[in-house]
Design a protein around this motif. Structure first.
Motif, short mmCIF file in Angstrom:
data_model
loop_
_atom_site.label_atom_id
_atom_site.label_comp_id
_atom_site.label_asym_id
_atom_site.label_seq_id
_atom_site.Cartn_x
_atom_site.Cartn_y
_atom_site.Cartn_z
N PRO A 151 -6.60 -84.86 -43.44
CA PRO A 151 -7.24 -83.61 -43.90
C PRO A 151 -8.76 -83.64 -43.74
CG PRO A 151 -6.29 -84.83 -45.75
CD PRO A 151 -5.89 -85.56 -44.52
N ASP A 152 -9.34 -84.85 -43.72
CA ASP A 152 -10.80 -84.94 -43.55
C ASP A 152 -11.25 -84.33 -42.22
OD1 ASP A 152 -10.93 -86.19 -45.95
OD2 ASP A 152 -11.37 -88.19 -45.16
N TYR A 153 -10.37 -84.36 -41.25
CA TYR A 153 -10.72 -83.76 -39.96
C TYR A 153 -11.11 -82.30 -40.16
CZ TYR A 153 -10.17 -81.90 -35.24
OH TYR A 153 -10.38 -81.26 -34.05
N ALA A 177 -20.20 -84.21 -42.49
CA ALA A 177 -20.03 -85.24 -41.46
C ALA A 177 -21.05 -86.36 -41.65
CB ALA A 177 -20.17 -84.62 -40.08
N ALA A 178 -22.30 -85.97 -41.98
CA ALA A 178 -23.33 -86.98 -42.17
C ALA A 178 -22.99 -87.88 -43.36
CB ALA A 178 -24.67 -86.29 -42.40
N GLY A 183 -15.36 -88.45 -32.50
CA GLY A 183 -14.21 -89.35 -32.31
C GLY A 183 -13.12 -89.18 -33.36
N ARG A 184 -13.36 -88.32 -34.35
CA ARG A 184 -12.37 -88.11 -35.41
C ARG A 184 -11.17 -87.36 -34.84
NH1 ARG A 184 -13.80 -89.45 -40.94
NH2 ARG A 184 -11.77 -89.30 -41.93
N LYS A 185 -9.94 -87.78 -35.25
CA LYS A 185 -8.76 -87.09 -34.75
C LYS A 185 -7.99 -86.47 -35.91
CE LYS A 185 -8.04 -89.77 -30.61
NZ LYS A 185 -7.34 -90.87 -29.98
#
Ligand code: R1P
Length: 404
Positions: free
Chosen positions: A200-202, A238-239, A246-248
């Motif tokens: 879910p972080d994506y 994101a920071a 590169g996150r999937k």
């Protein structure tokens, strides 16, 4: 309710299946059109405890007293979710997804002696345990329902009520991911299993969902609702949380291995039952969803899974099956300090590469074939008995075994 009573209540219903020359009667489905007096009786747990004939299902929220929050059991030693205690579950367990599959496969067990029906218990959470013997050896069949959390309950709570080494074989259904696996084959996770999880972080990082950051930044609820707080966009998230590059959307684990002794026994028995051309050994993948993380697409949700199956096959050329529980079973067996031998086998119900789905009326015979192979493997795998100290404790407690 015991099986014999179950059969009485259900009436002589469904099909007979022929397998290995033996005739197996299957009583499975309660048709909605059946008159009410034939339906299973629903009672409260209090009534069950008093009833001479155990009921088929337990309703209501009445629970006994549980004292240990760390691993709750009641005064009789029954586990919190499965509701079984020492002596009611054999050290050789066939784990199946549905209650109806457990009932179907209980017909393969040795016929119970007169006046001593198979042990059967349905917990308030719907886990069904049936215990009897197969080829004279005590075995239990447990309906595990769906998903890794349910497999976690089944493995941990059964481990807690069994002394000595255990063997667990899962017989499920799955999607065949690539050839040579095809509809109706028995797919054995001999190469182990990976897990696939939707991350879910994506989406959090991608869309700049704000709630997490609002909390961190001490935003007022008004600010959060209006989206006015500073640093609440995706790039800030994101920071803070490691970056988006590169996150999937889907995360796959490394493989966990299956017990090779049990895998070899199961493969040999499966080949004996259905023929070697219908048994495929390979890697399994257990997903945390039937839909998104198994690469099923649709327009209702932003799942970003269009290339998922192709990526999985490219990364794992030996991947054959896709389902939802085997990884948890193998992972817990791996962490059981050598006390659990485990393997998973599934009937290929769908071909994900051709989009074909098995005609459902064919499933029952395949379940019986898989169940026969699984039970044969289970009773043949060598297991260490309880240690001397454990045996002494059992004697002291005068544990009653339902299969004696
Ligand atoms: C999904 O329909 C369910 O079927 C498969 C999946 O692993 C999931 O539990 O296995 P079972 O047939 O054992 O339930």
């Amino acid at each position: 309710m015991y099986l014999s009573e179950h059969k009485k209540a259900m009436g002589p219903t469904s099909a007979c299946s022929d397998i290995l020359g033996g005739r197996i009667r299957v009583n499975l489905v309660v048709s909605p059109s059946r008159s009410a007096h034939r339906r299973p009786r629903l009672v409260t747990r209090a009534q069950v405890d008093k009833a001479e004939d155990h009921a088929v299902a337990v309703i209501g929220r009445h629970k006994p007293v549980y004292k240990n929050a760390n691993f709750p059991t009641d005064a009789e030693g029954r586990t919190y979710h499965l509701g079984t205690k020492e002596g009611e579950v054999a050290s050789r367990i066939l784990s199946v997804g549905s209650v109806s599959r457990a009932q179907l496969l209980s017909n393969l067990l040795d016929p119970p002696t007169p006046g001593r029906p198979l042990f059967q218990r349905t917990s308030s959470r719907g886990f069904l345990t049936i215990t009897g013997r197969y080829e004279g050896v005590p075995v239990s069949i447990v309906s595990t329902h769906m998903g890794q959390p349910n497999m976690d309950f089944v493995v941990r709570e059964n481990r807690a009520v069994i002394r000595g080494q255990m063997a667990i074989v899962r017989l499920g259904t799955c999607g065949a991911v690539q050839r040579p696996a095809k509809l109706g084959d028995l797919l054995i996770a001999a190469h182990g299993s990976i897990a696939i999880r939707r991350d879910p972080d994506y989406w959090t990082l991608l869309d700049g969902h704000e709630s997490l950051l609002h909390k961190r930044n001490g935003a007022s609820s008004n600010g959060a609702a209006n989206g006015t707080t500073a640093a609440t966009n995706g790039s800030s998230a994101a920071a803070l949380y490691g970056g988006f590059t590169g996150r999937k959307p889907y995360v796959t684990s490394l493989p966990v291995t299956a017990n090779q002794q049990l895998a070899a026994l199961l493969a040999a028995e499966a080949a004996r039952v259905v023929g070697p051309d219908r048994v495929v050994e390979g890697l399994n993948a257990s997903a945390d969803s039937f839909y998104s993380s198994q690469g099923r697409t649709g327009s209702d949700f932003d799942d970003r899974n269009e290339g998922l199956l192709a990526d999985l096959v490219a990364a794992h050329p030996d991947l054959v099956s896709l389902e939802m529980e085997t990884f948890q079973l193998l992972d817990l067996a791996r962490c059981s300090k050598g006390s659990i031998k485990a393997i998973g086998m599934c009937v290929a119900l769908a071909e994900r590469y051709s989009n074909a789905f098995l005609e459902y009326h064919k499933l029952e015979e395949l379940e019986i074939s898989g169940g026969t192979a699984a039970l044969r493997a289970l009773v043949r795998v060598p297991l260490d008995g309880p240690s001397e100290a454990e045996a002494d404790v059992l004697k002291e407690r005068q544990v009653q075994y339902v299969w004696t």
